[in-house]
Design an enzyme around this catalytic site. Structure first.
Site, PDB file in Angstrom:
ATOM      1  N   TYR A  74       0.857  -1.292  -0.139  1.00 51.65           N
ATOM      2  CA  TYR A  74      -0.043   0.069   0.126  1.00 51.65           C
ATOM      3  C   TYR A  74       0.928   1.062  -0.163  1.00 51.65           C
ATOM      4  O   TYR A  74       0.620   2.224  -0.604  1.00 51.65           O
ATOM      5  CB  TYR A  74      -0.924  -0.072   1.231  1.00 51.65           C
ATOM      6  CG  TYR A  74      -1.956   1.267   1.101  1.00 51.65           C
ATOM      7  CD1 TYR A  74      -3.175   1.104   0.646  1.00 51.65           C
ATOM      8  CD2 TYR A  74      -1.484   2.273   1.869  1.00 51.65           C
ATOM      9  CE1 TYR A  74      -4.020   2.026   0.335  1.00 51.65           C
ATOM     10  CE2 TYR A  74      -2.315   3.290   1.527  1.00 51.65           C
ATOM     11  CZ  TYR A  74      -3.523   3.426   0.914  1.00 51.65           C
ATOM     12  OH  TYR A  74      -4.410   4.242   0.793  1.00 51.65           O
ATOM     13  N   PHE A 126      -8.371  21.196 -24.787  1.00 52.38           N
ATOM     14  CA  PHE A 126      -8.492  19.604 -24.674  1.00 52.38           C
ATOM     15  C   PHE A 126      -9.750  19.414 -23.916  1.00 52.38           C
ATOM     16  O   PHE A 126      -9.854  20.008 -22.870  1.00 52.38           O
ATOM     17  CB  PHE A 126      -7.392  18.698 -24.249  1.00 52.38           C
ATOM     18  CG  PHE A 126      -7.616  17.426 -24.559  1.00 52.38           C
ATOM     19  CD1 PHE A 126      -7.783  16.813 -25.773  1.00 52.38           C
ATOM     20  CD2 PHE A 126      -7.969  16.532 -23.305  1.00 52.38           C
ATOM     21  CE1 PHE A 126      -8.245  15.382 -26.029  1.00 52.38           C
ATOM     22  CE2 PHE A 126      -8.231  15.228 -23.650  1.00 52.38           C
ATOM     23  CZ  PHE A 126      -8.321  14.732 -25.180  1.00 52.38           C
ATOM     24  N   THR A 127     -10.686  18.517 -24.307  1.00 51.46           N
ATOM     25  CA  THR A 127     -11.844  18.396 -23.301  1.00 51.46           C
ATOM     26  C   THR A 127     -11.665  18.140 -21.999  1.00 51.46           C
ATOM     27  O   THR A 127     -12.238  18.985 -21.185  1.00 51.46           O
ATOM     28  CB  THR A 127     -12.551  17.006 -24.035  1.00 51.46           C
ATOM     29  OG1 THR A 127     -11.681  15.840 -23.766  1.00 51.46           O
ATOM     30  CG2 THR A 127     -12.919  17.251 -25.352  1.00 51.46           C
ATOM     31  N   ASP A 217       1.265  20.179 -20.670  1.00 54.92           N
ATOM     32  CA  ASP A 217       0.486  18.944 -21.006  1.00 54.92           C
ATOM     33  C   ASP A 217       1.386  17.924 -21.831  1.00 54.92           C
ATOM     34  O   ASP A 217       1.566  18.400 -23.102  1.00 54.92           O
ATOM     35  CB  ASP A 217      -0.711  19.164 -21.740  1.00 54.92           C
ATOM     36  CG  ASP A 217      -1.476  17.683 -21.816  1.00 54.92           C
ATOM     37  OD1 ASP A 217      -0.960  16.627 -21.757  1.00 54.92           O
ATOM     38  OD2 ASP A 217      -2.544  17.851 -22.194  1.00 54.92           O
ATOM     39  N   LYS A 260      -0.601   7.242 -23.574  1.00 54.72           N
ATOM     40  CA  LYS A 260      -0.123   7.290 -24.755  1.00 54.72           C
ATOM     41  C   LYS A 260       1.192   7.357 -25.080  1.00 54.72           C
ATOM     42  O   LYS A 260       1.613   6.080 -25.050  1.00 54.72           O
ATOM     43  CB  LYS A 260      -0.415   8.950 -25.102  1.00 54.72           C
ATOM     44  CG  LYS A 260      -2.004   9.175 -25.196  1.00 54.72           C
ATOM     45  CD  LYS A 260      -2.844   9.403 -23.889  1.00 54.72           C
ATOM     46  CE  LYS A 260      -4.243   9.803 -24.218  1.00 54.72           C
ATOM     47  NZ  LYS A 260      -4.949   9.896 -22.919  1.00 54.72           N
ATOM     48  N   ARG A 384     -14.348  14.348 -33.606  1.00 52.02           N
ATOM     49  CA  ARG A 384     -13.616  15.565 -32.892  1.00 52.02           C
ATOM     50  C   ARG A 384     -14.115  16.674 -33.477  1.00 52.02           C
ATOM     51  O   ARG A 384     -13.482  17.413 -34.322  1.00 52.02           O
ATOM     52  CB  ARG A 384     -12.081  15.249 -33.013  1.00 52.02           C
ATOM     53  CG  ARG A 384     -11.438  14.304 -32.362  1.00 52.02           C
ATOM     54  CD  ARG A 384     -11.039  14.590 -30.725  1.00 52.02           C
ATOM     55  NE  ARG A 384     -12.488  14.087 -29.900  1.00 52.02           N
ATOM     56  CZ  ARG A 384     -12.381  14.190 -28.695  1.00 52.02           C
ATOM     57  NH1 ARG A 384     -11.230  14.101 -27.974  1.00 52.02           N
ATOM     58  NH2 ARG A 384     -13.472  14.055 -27.714  1.00 52.02           N
ATOM     59  N   PHE A 451     -19.612  13.922 -25.680  1.00 56.12           N
ATOM     60  CA  PHE A 451     -19.041  13.203 -26.574  1.00 56.12           C
ATOM     61  C   PHE A 451     -19.356  11.541 -26.030  1.00 56.12           C
ATOM     62  O   PHE A 451     -19.462  10.756 -26.845  1.00 56.12           O
ATOM     63  CB  PHE A 451     -17.905  13.455 -27.299  1.00 56.12           C
ATOM     64  CG  PHE A 451     -16.906  13.678 -26.241  1.00 56.12           C
ATOM     65  CD1 PHE A 451     -16.965  15.073 -25.552  1.00 56.12           C
ATOM     66  CD2 PHE A 451     -16.107  12.803 -25.933  1.00 56.12           C
ATOM     67  CE1 PHE A 451     -15.659  15.329 -24.743  1.00 56.12           C
ATOM     68  CE2 PHE A 451     -14.998  12.907 -25.028  1.00 56.12           C
ATOM     69  CZ  PHE A 451     -14.978  14.190 -24.436  1.00 56.12           C
TER      70      PHE A 451
HETATM   71  C1  P61 Z   1      -7.430  10.543 -26.460  1.00 57.00           C
HETATM   72  F1  P61 Z   1     -12.260  11.376 -26.571  1.00 57.00           F
HETATM   73  N1  P61 Z   1      -6.781  11.723 -24.500  1.00 57.00           N
HETATM   74  O1  P61 Z   1      -6.878  11.350 -27.117  1.00 57.00           O
HETATM   75  P1  P61 Z   1      -6.637  10.575 -19.723  1.00 57.00           P
HETATM   76  N2  P61 Z   1      -4.334  15.687 -22.572  1.00 57.00           N
HETATM   77  C2  P61 Z   1      -4.332  15.014 -23.588  1.00 57.00           C
HETATM   78  C3  P61 Z   1      -5.051  13.999 -23.985  1.00 57.00           C
HETATM   79  O2  P61 Z   1      -4.865  13.458 -25.128  1.00 57.00           O
HETATM   80  C4  P61 Z   1      -5.819  13.448 -23.084  1.00 57.00           C
HETATM   81  C5  P61 Z   1      -5.688  13.742 -21.723  1.00 57.00           C
HETATM   82  C6  P61 Z   1      -5.119  14.900 -21.421  1.00 57.00           C
HETATM   83  C7  P61 Z   1      -7.425  10.667 -24.950  1.00 57.00           C
HETATM   84  C8  P61 Z   1      -8.346  10.039 -24.107  1.00 57.00           C
HETATM   85  C9  P61 Z   1      -9.653  10.737 -23.916  1.00 57.00           C
HETATM   86  O3  P61 Z   1     -12.317  13.850 -25.038  1.00 57.00           O
HETATM   87  C10 P61 Z   1     -11.624  12.814 -24.576  1.00 57.00           C
HETATM   88  O4  P61 Z   1      -5.533   9.701 -19.366  1.00 57.00           O
HETATM   89  C11 P61 Z   1      -3.412  15.956 -24.717  1.00 57.00           C
HETATM   90  O5  P61 Z   1      -7.462   9.962 -20.702  1.00 57.00           O
HETATM   91  O6  P61 Z   1      -7.419  11.176 -18.193  1.00 57.00           O
HETATM   92  C12 P61 Z   1      -6.513  11.954 -23.208  1.00 57.00           C
HETATM   93  O7  P61 Z   1      -5.911  11.986 -20.179  1.00 57.00           O
HETATM   94  C13 P61 Z   1      -6.657  13.054 -20.614  1.00 57.00           C
HETATM   95  C14 P61 Z   1     -10.557  10.632 -25.278  1.00 57.00           C
HETATM   96  C15 P61 Z   1      -9.749  11.706 -23.412  1.00 57.00           C
HETATM   97  C16 P61 Z   1     -11.656  11.674 -25.348  1.00 57.00           C
HETATM   98  C17 P61 Z   1     -10.818  12.642 -23.626  1.00 57.00           C
HETATM   99  O8  P61 Z   1      -8.104   9.644 -26.893  1.00 57.00           O
END
Ligand code: P61
Length: 481
Positions: A74, A126-127, A217, A260, A384, A451
Site C-alpha cells: 500500500y 482539450f476536453t 501537458d 499514450k 472531434r 461526446f
Molecule cells: C485520447 F475523447 N486523450 O486522445 P486521460 N491531455 C491530452 C490527452 O490526449 C488526454 C488527456 C489529457 C485521450 C483519451 C480521451 O475527449 C476525450 O488519461 C492531450 O484520458 O485522463 C487524453 O488523459 C487526458 C478521449 C480523453 C477523449 C478525452 O483519446
C-alpha cells in the site's frame, strides 16, 4: 517523413490477438444500439480499432516482465521509486505525484493553481483539461496560432502559441489573474500538431517577464520531440530523448496521461519543480487518487510505466511510430481525401466539413462520418467536432469549432501496414459514396463531456440539399437508413 521515407518496426511480433470482421447487417444493428456513437460500441464488434491511442499500445516483453515484478504494498512500493526515477531522468521534473490517468493530474493541478475567476491561456482546448479548469472556476482562453484552426494550412508547427494573443490576454485581464499558461506538446484537437522549441522559448521569455509559470501537458511529448528533430532547424543532431528533456526544462509543472506516449494501459502523473505545489498535490492526491506512492495505480502498472518511458523516447521506436501514421496519412492524401495537414503524429484526421459538404454543422457531420465508416468497414474512429466541443459555459449554446474532424488514431505497435492499407481503402470507399451519408440529431446529451455517452439518430431527410441527395440513394439505403 513527407516523402514516404522507408521505415520499419524496430520489433518483431511475439503474441497476437485475433480480430473479427462482422457483417454489414450486424454492424447496422450494433450502431443503432450504440446510438450512433462509436464510444458506445462494444470492442468485440470492432474490426480495427482507431478510436484512440490511449491505453491501447502493445507493451514490450520487458514491460510484461515488469508487470510480474509488481510490489503491491500500500505504501512505499518499490515500483513507485522506479517510476519516479524514470520521470526525473527523462523528463527532468523534480517532484512526482502519480495519478490514475491524465485527468486525475489535471484535476489536482487545476484545484491547486486556479483561483475562481482566473483565466488559463492554452494552445487549443482539450476536453478534460478545459473541463477541470472550468470546474475549478477558471476560464480557458485559446491562444494557439490561427493556422491551427485551418485544416489546409500546412505550416509545420501548428501547435505553437500566438505570442500576440497571449500578450493581449495579459494586457486585458492582468498577469495576476493568469495562474499559468497551459502548453501541450502535440496538440490533440488540432490534429496532433507539434510546437517548436523556438516558440516554447519565446513563450518562456514572455511569461517569465510576468512571473507566469508554464504547465506542460506532456501526454505526447516524445512525438513532439520527433517532429522537432525532423523539421526544426538546428535539432537534427539531437536524440529524441535529448529534445524531450529540453522541452520539459522550459516548463515548470506537467500533467501526463501515461496511456499514450509512455506505452501503458493505465496511469498518469503530475510533476513539478515547485516545492509548494508539490506539497499541496501530495496532500490532495490522497483525497482523490490514493496514497502519494501509488495515486490510483497498481505497483505493476508503475513498473510497466517506468520501462515504457524509457522505450518511448528511443529514436527507433518513435521513427516507426510516427512513420506508420505518416504512411497512412499519405495514402489518404494521395487518394484525394480531405485530411488535416500537415499529418500529425498520433493519427490522421478527416475534415468532415469537406468530406460531407451537404451536411450543416448542426447535423454533426463528424459524428455521422465516424458512424458511416464503422458501418461500412468495422473500423472504429472518433468524432472531434461540435459534439466534442460541448456547450459554452456562459450561454449554454453549442460551441461550433472551425475544425469538424474524425480522428483515425493509431495505437502504438499494434497494427501492421496491411491494416493501414485496408483502412485507407475503406475510407476511400466511404468517400466515393459520401453523398449517401445522412446527418444525425442528438437524442440524449449528458452534462459533462457529452461526446462519451451522447446518443443520436439519423436525421429525417429535410432541407433542399438533403432532398436532392435522396434521389441518388442506392448505396445510401444501406448507409444509416
Ligand atoms: C485520447 F475523447 N486523450 O486522445 P486521460 N491531455 C491530452 C490527452 O490526449 C488526454 C488527456 C489529457 C485521450 C483519451 C480521451 O475527449 C476525450 O488519461 C492531450 O484520458 O485522463 C487524453 O488523459 C487526458 C478521449 C480523453 C477523449 C478525452 O483519446
Amino acid at each position: 517523413m513527407d516523402r514516404k521515407k522507408p521505415w520499419a518496426e524496430p520489433y518483431k511480433i511475439k503474441m497476437v490477438e485475433p480480430v473479427k470482421m462482422t457483417s454489414w447487417q450486424e454492424r447496422k444493428q450494433f450502431l443503432k444500439e450504440a446510438g450512433y456513437n462509436t464510444f458506445l460500441l462494444r470492442s468485440k464488434d470492432v474490426y480495427i480499432d482507431l478510436l484512440t491511442d490511449s491505453g491501447t499500445s502493445a507493451m514490450s516483453d520487458r514491460q510484461w516482465a515488469g508487470i510480474m515484478m509488481g510490489d503491491e504494498a500500500y505504501a512505499g512500493s518499490e515500483n513507485f521509486y522506479h517510476m519516479e526515477e524514470a520521470i526525473q531522468k527523462f523528463y527532468g521534473y523534480k517532484y512526482v505525484i502519480p495519478t490514475h490517468q491524465g485527468r486525475g493530474a489535471e484535476h489536482l493541478i487545476s484545484q491547486i493553481m486556479i483561483p475562481e475567476g482566473d483565466f488559463i491561456p492554452g494552445n487549443m482546448y482539450f476536453t478534460t483539461t478545459r473541463l477541470h479548469q472550468e470546474l475549478a472556476g477558471g476560464t480557458f482562453v485559446d491562444v494557439i496560432v490561427d493556422e491551427a484552426h485551418d485544416s489546409e494550412s500546412e505550416i509545420r508547427f501548428k501547435g505553437n502559441i500566438d505570442l500576440q494573443k497571449l500578450q493581449d490576454l495579459i494586457d486585458r485581464v492582468g498577469a495576476d489573474r493568469i495562474p499559468y499558461v497551459c502548453m501541450a506538446t502535440t496538440v490533440n484537437m488540432a490534429g496532433g500538431q507539434p510546437i517548436s522549441l523556438k516558440n516554447l522559448r519565446e513563450v518562456r521569455e514572455l511569461t517569465q517577464k510576468y512571473q507566469i509559470p508554464i504547465v506542460h501537458d506532456m501526454t505526447r511529448v516524445a512525438e513532439n520531440a520527433f517532429m522537432i528533430q525532423q523539421f526544426e532547424e538546428g535539432y537534427q543532431e539531437y536524440s529524441c530523448a535529448e529534445i524531450v528533456k529540453m522541452i520539459c526544462d522550459l516548463t515548470d509543472s506537467a500533467t501526463m496521461s501515461s496511456k499514450k506516449d509512455a506505452l501503458v494501459s493505465i496511469g498518469g502523473f503530475m510533476a513539478t519543480n515547485d516545492p509548494v505545489i508539490f506539497e499541496e498535490a501530495r496532500n490532495l492526491v490522497v483525497v482523490y487518487e490514493g496514497l502519494h506512492t501509488y495515486g490510483g495505480m497498481a505497483g505493476r502498472d508503475m513498473e510497466a510505466l517506468a520501462i515504457g518511458i524509457t522505450e518511448s523516447v528511443s529514436d527507433d521506436h518513435i521513427r516507426a511510430r510516427v512513420g506508420q501514421v505518416h504512411y497512412f496519412g499519405q495514402r489518404l492524401k494521395e487518394a484525394g481525401i480531405p485530411i488535416v495537414e500537415p499529418i500529425g503524429t498520433h493519427g490522421v484526421f478527416l475534415d468532415a466539413k469537406k468530406f460531407l459538404p451537404h451536411l450543416t454543422q448542426d447535423q454533426f457531420p463528424a459524428q455521422a462520418l465516424a458512424a458511416a465508416i464503422y458501418l461500412e468497414s468495422g473500423v472504429r474512429t472518433m468524432e472531434r467536432g461540435v459534439v466534442s466541443a460541448g456547450r459554452n459555459k456562459e450561454t449554454g449554446k453549442h460551441n461550433y469549432p472551425r475544425l469538424e474532424l474524425v480522428r483515425l488514431t493509431i495505437p502504438r505497435r499494434v497494427y501492421t501496414q496491411a491494416h493501414m492499407d485496408v483502412i485507407a481503402e475503406s475510407v476511400e470507399y466511404v468517400y466515393a459514396n459520401r453523398d449517401a451519408v445522412r446527418g444525425l440529431e442528438m437524442t440524449y446529451e449528458p452534462k459533462y463531456l457529452r461526446f462519451f455517452q451522447a446518443r443520436f439518430e439519423p436525421c429525417p431527410f429535410v432541407g433542399e440539399k438533403t432532398r436532392m441527395k435522396k434521389k441518388r440513394l442506392n448505396w445510401r439505403s444501406r448507409m444509416l437508413a
